[in-house]
Design an enzyme around this catalytic site. Sequence first.
Site, PDB file in Angstrom:
ATOM      1  N   LYS A  31       0.821  -1.212   0.000  1.00  0.00           N
ATOM      2  CA  LYS A  31       0.000   0.000   0.000  1.00  0.00           C
ATOM      3  C   LYS A  31       0.853   1.260   0.000  1.00  0.00           C
ATOM      4  CE  LYS A  31      -2.771   0.970   3.602  1.00  0.00           C
ATOM      5  NZ  LYS A  31      -2.897   2.354   4.104  1.00  0.00           N
ATOM      6  N   GLY A 103      -4.849   8.164   4.940  1.00  0.00           N
ATOM      7  CA  GLY A 103      -3.981   9.054   5.692  1.00  0.00           C
ATOM      8  C   GLY A 103      -2.671   9.336   4.980  1.00  0.00           C
ATOM      9  N   ASP A 331       2.662  -0.437  11.794  1.00  0.00           N
ATOM     10  CA  ASP A 331       1.365  -0.984  11.409  1.00  0.00           C
ATOM     11  C   ASP A 331       1.120  -2.378  11.964  1.00  0.00           C
ATOM     12  OD1 ASP A 331       0.525   1.252  10.003  1.00  0.00           O
ATOM     13  OD2 ASP A 331       1.402   0.568   8.115  1.00  0.00           O
TER      14      ASP A 331
END
Length: 443
Positions: A31, A103, A331
Amino acid sequence: MPRQARAACPVRVLIEPAERIKGRLAAPADKSISHRAAIFAAMADEPVLITNYLEAADTLSTLAAIEQLGALVERRSEGLMIRGVGLRNAQTPAQPIDVGNAGTLIRLLPGWLAGQDGSIFQLDGDESIRRRPVDRIAEPLRLMGASIEATDKRFPPLTVEGARLHGIDYTLPVASAQVKSCIALAALLAEGSTTITEAVASRDHTERLMVNAGVKISRAGNELTIYPTDELTLPERIEIPSDPSSAAFAIAAAVLVPGSRLLVEDCSVNWTRSGFIKIAKRMGAVIITDLEERPRDGVIAPQEPVSEIDVTAGPLKPTTVSADEVPLAVDELPLVALMACFAEGQTCIEGAAELRLKESDRISAVVTALTNLGADAEATEDGLIVDGHGSLRGGQVDAAGDHRIAMLGVVAGLASQEGVEVVGVEAAAVSYPNFLEEIAALR
């Protein structure tokens, strides 16, 4: 395009305990790199083919954003062909740029837009984005000469008025790859060099793309210096590797469910993304892979390294995660907390205040989730403490719109004694659209 909102009726899924996790996994595309590759392609003068681009909610928001700025995005059988507008020619959209829940997008894109002299851009997003502070990017961009306005001086919607920028020397108050990348993008359009100092290293995908685009960039310790350029000369093709943050959820399941054996294919093992694997191995997880070593001082590796990751279930022990490890595993820290429930003894995560600024306050969200499942967990100001007892009962986890908490609940259900009902599991699609299906195929 209307702002994305959380589903009115969250999807509820009961995840039963698994007998084992076994098989091969091709995790979704990274991502972080997908976001950056699309933005860099939009800033380039020549077409760029991006293969294995992540087709998820967050990264689709990035494609929509660069199209609003004038880039052309063409879907081909071999990948995405993006025809950019050049470094200084972003178009002013008729409508505010909708970042959805991304974000990364709302923190990176203003760096490019700040250098569009005389143009004004507005960025907005969903309810979650409107709670995520942007003051940490606004401050350095103002110092570089841009005009930045935010709600209550801190939150989106965000207005960026481009200007002629100048280079600065800036020390990041908190290690953040997103803030670092925002300043680095602005530095490309500034007069004079810009030096960014990090307390500890964070993800380096932006730096690698800059090297590949012909940008003059140097590193000395944790000081990164970027020099302005007239154009980006990206390679004709950019390949996105599999995302280690997404793969981490299947890896954690394979570590926790007895009798498991998992092979993750072609996954990024970038040294700035390997913190979770190193922590898991320290806790006793049996993981075999070829992790990238940290380059010697002054060297920025241009390529994203990939490797297979071989995982076997095994007993765990507690650990302490220190502040300098957090940026390289930020994360995946919810998974560290989950694994700590299955260790005997106390695990501490320190220096992780950044987790409070994610899609949710992830410190509170993780503690609430684990406590609801029968764990002994408590929040601290900048982290959390878990007293592990070797197992987890089960219960219910409300994702509350946070994709990482949704996936955490699924993994917890696989490893629990009684199963876990995950409320709002659809949030996983933000980064991992086929998560439930791919996990089910491994059972």
